[in-house]
Design an enzyme around this catalytic site. Sequence first.
Site, PDB file in Angstrom:
ATOM      1  N   THR A  46      42.795  43.020  47.679  1.00 12.80           N
ATOM      2  CA  THR A  46      42.426  44.426  47.502  1.00 12.80           C
ATOM      3  C   THR A  46      43.570  45.258  46.979  1.00 12.80           C
ATOM      4  O   THR A  46      43.373  46.197  46.206  1.00 12.80           O
ATOM      5  CB  THR A  46      41.930  45.014  48.836  1.00 12.80           C
ATOM      6  OG1 THR A  46      40.711  44.375  49.183  1.00 12.80           O
ATOM      7  CG2 THR A  46      41.712  46.511  48.752  1.00 12.80           C
ATOM      8  N   TYR A  60      34.356  47.297  45.836  1.00 12.99           N
ATOM      9  CA  TYR A  60      35.249  47.246  44.662  1.00 12.99           C
ATOM     10  C   TYR A  60      35.451  45.779  44.318  1.00 12.99           C
ATOM     11  O   TYR A  60      34.997  44.876  45.041  1.00 12.99           O
ATOM     12  CB  TYR A  60      36.601  47.893  45.002  1.00 12.99           C
ATOM     13  CG  TYR A  60      37.202  47.299  46.249  1.00 12.99           C
ATOM     14  CD1 TYR A  60      36.954  47.876  47.504  1.00 12.99           C
ATOM     15  CD2 TYR A  60      37.933  46.108  46.216  1.00 12.99           C
ATOM     16  CE1 TYR A  60      37.449  47.309  48.660  1.00 12.99           C
ATOM     17  CE2 TYR A  60      38.416  45.529  47.376  1.00 12.99           C
ATOM     18  CZ  TYR A  60      38.172  46.141  48.595  1.00 12.99           C
ATOM     19  OH  TYR A  60      38.640  45.558  49.735  1.00 12.99           O
ATOM     20  N   SER A  93      41.581  36.578  48.851  1.00 20.42           N
ATOM     21  CA  SER A  93      42.226  35.592  49.728  1.00 20.42           C
ATOM     22  C   SER A  93      41.252  34.746  50.542  1.00 20.42           C
ATOM     23  O   SER A  93      41.652  33.705  51.081  1.00 20.42           O
ATOM     24  CB  SER A  93      43.217  36.272  50.656  1.00 20.42           C
ATOM     25  OG  SER A  93      42.544  36.973  51.696  1.00 20.42           O
ATOM     26  N   ASP A 127      42.002  39.197  53.997  1.00 24.05           N
ATOM     27  CA  ASP A 127      41.111  38.316  54.764  1.00 24.05           C
ATOM     28  C   ASP A 127      41.838  37.143  55.387  1.00 24.05           C
ATOM     29  O   ASP A 127      41.603  36.810  56.540  1.00 24.05           O
ATOM     30  CB  ASP A 127      39.974  37.785  53.879  1.00 24.05           C
ATOM     31  CG  ASP A 127      38.926  38.863  53.609  1.00 24.05           C
ATOM     32  OD1 ASP A 127      37.890  38.535  53.000  1.00 24.05           O
ATOM     33  OD2 ASP A 127      39.153  40.020  53.986  1.00 24.05           O
ATOM     34  N   LYS A 199      43.750  40.170  61.585  1.00 16.57           N
ATOM     35  CA  LYS A 199      42.899  41.245  61.054  1.00 16.57           C
ATOM     36  C   LYS A 199      41.758  41.473  62.042  1.00 16.57           C
ATOM     37  O   LYS A 199      40.944  40.600  62.288  1.00 16.57           O
ATOM     38  CB  LYS A 199      42.364  40.876  59.667  1.00 16.57           C
ATOM     39  CG  LYS A 199      41.531  41.982  59.018  1.00 16.57           C
ATOM     40  CD  LYS A 199      41.120  41.577  57.605  1.00 16.57           C
ATOM     41  CE  LYS A 199      40.259  42.650  56.936  1.00 16.57           C
ATOM     42  NZ  LYS A 199      39.834  42.242  55.567  1.00 16.57           N
ATOM     43  N   GLU A 320      38.699  24.488  83.250  1.00 12.49           N
ATOM     44  CA  GLU A 320      37.356  23.877  83.426  1.00 12.49           C
ATOM     45  C   GLU A 320      37.302  22.480  82.809  1.00 12.49           C
ATOM     46  O   GLU A 320      36.527  21.629  83.212  1.00 12.49           O
ATOM     47  CB  GLU A 320      36.303  24.765  82.759  1.00 12.49           C
ATOM     48  CG  GLU A 320      35.863  25.926  83.639  1.00 12.49           C
ATOM     49  CD  GLU A 320      34.624  26.586  83.056  1.00 12.49           C
ATOM     50  OE1 GLU A 320      34.810  27.655  82.461  1.00 12.49           O
ATOM     51  OE2 GLU A 320      33.531  26.027  83.182  1.00 12.49           O
TER      52      GLU A 320
HETATM   53  N1  DAS Z   1      38.432  39.984  49.852  1.00 13.11           N
HETATM   54  C1  DAS Z   1      39.599  40.536  50.489  1.00 13.11           C
HETATM   55  C2  DAS Z   1      40.772  39.560  50.272  1.00 13.11           C
HETATM   56  O1  DAS Z   1      41.095  39.268  49.123  1.00 13.11           O
HETATM   57  C3  DAS Z   1      40.014  41.846  49.961  1.00 13.11           C
HETATM   58  C4  DAS Z   1      41.189  42.382  50.734  1.00 13.11           C
HETATM   59  O2  DAS Z   1      40.927  42.985  51.759  1.00 13.11           O
HETATM   60  O3  DAS Z   1      42.338  42.150  50.353  1.00 13.11           O
HETATM   61  O4  DAS Z   1      41.345  39.132  51.276  1.00 13.11           O
END
Ligand code: DAS
Length: 363
Positions: A46, A60, A93, A127, A199, A320
């Site tokens: 992003t 986007y 990613s 991500d 995240k 467990e």
């Molecule tokens: N799709 C997500 C990634 O490339 C966009 C982002 O949040 O960077 O990890």
Amino acid sequence: MRLLSSLSFAGVLKSLAGALAALGLAAAVQAQAVKPQVMLLATGGTIAGAGATAANSASYQAAKVPVDKLIAGVPELAGVAQVRGEQVFQIASESFTNEHLLTLGQRVAALAVQADVQGIVITHGTDTLEETAYFLHLSVHTDKPVVLVGSMRPGTALSADGALNLLNAVTVAADASARGKGVLVVMNDEIHTGRDVTKMVNIKTEAFKSPWGPLGMVVEGKSHWFRAPVKRHTTGSEFDITRIRTLPRVDIAYGHGNVGDTAYKAFAAAGAKAVIHAGTGNGSVAAGVVPALRELRAQGVQIVRSARVVGGGFVIRNAEQPDDQYDWVAAHDLNPQKARILTMLALSQGADSKTLQRQFMEY
Ligand code: DAS
């Protein structure tokens, strides 16, 4: 005579001004020359994204803007460091593969030994940023700052977060106080260790959290530290990216009510050398799944019990599930995606379950 003297005086002034200007330029060049040299490795995400309108903060296209435009978009970087850019990948990613991890890790390791590199920044999608950060934290032997950074909004959006995140990341990478703290993640004014950060939210700028808290903050060009990592990393690690050519397949199976053993068996049939169990509670395994996991263990597949809920706690061994009897591994406080990274590195060096358990306690 008076005219002559005033002309020569003007001439003297002019050449003095010229000399001062040249001195000023030389000083500016000299000042830039003494600034730390930071390599910026761009991989997409992003932070390199673009939306159709300024109102598109969540919808986007990721991985569109090239590294030279990322650098040009934040002229303040020049006030912090001499930044050179390199486009390693241009992908979202979620599409990172083990090969991407190995290529990036080897490039970071090669740059880290260069005398003209004092710090490295990696722009990355959010991500899987935490997975790459932990992978490098475990396998790149350098004490130079390596800082991963992303953004939650594309640069085209109102109140985009990428530019300040990038400036902050370069600030930390250029700061000698960041040396020896392992691989770092800078997002939303915070400095996190690549080991702990994850995240937690998909659409907020305050998306990244560390269960045990950030290491510090970077505010208006200054890094402020409040903690330091205590687990092994980088130069203290037994994993060395320069000696790793492939990573074994390790998959994650999610535990939930009414769960069956299909996923675990399918992963093993597909060649997984370990299955990470993202279990409920303390990494618990449903009674109906235990026989399949014991069978897979008997076939040589490692079984690692992580949990859906490890944020701020840790999986306890022999609770467990009798891990000693079943020869299973407890992932301690690592979430399933981090447990997968450590397990892949460990198995790439032929770790048995006893070694793997030690490594989960030490890294
Ligand atoms: N799709 C997500 C990634 O490339 C966009 C982002 O949040 O960077 O990890």
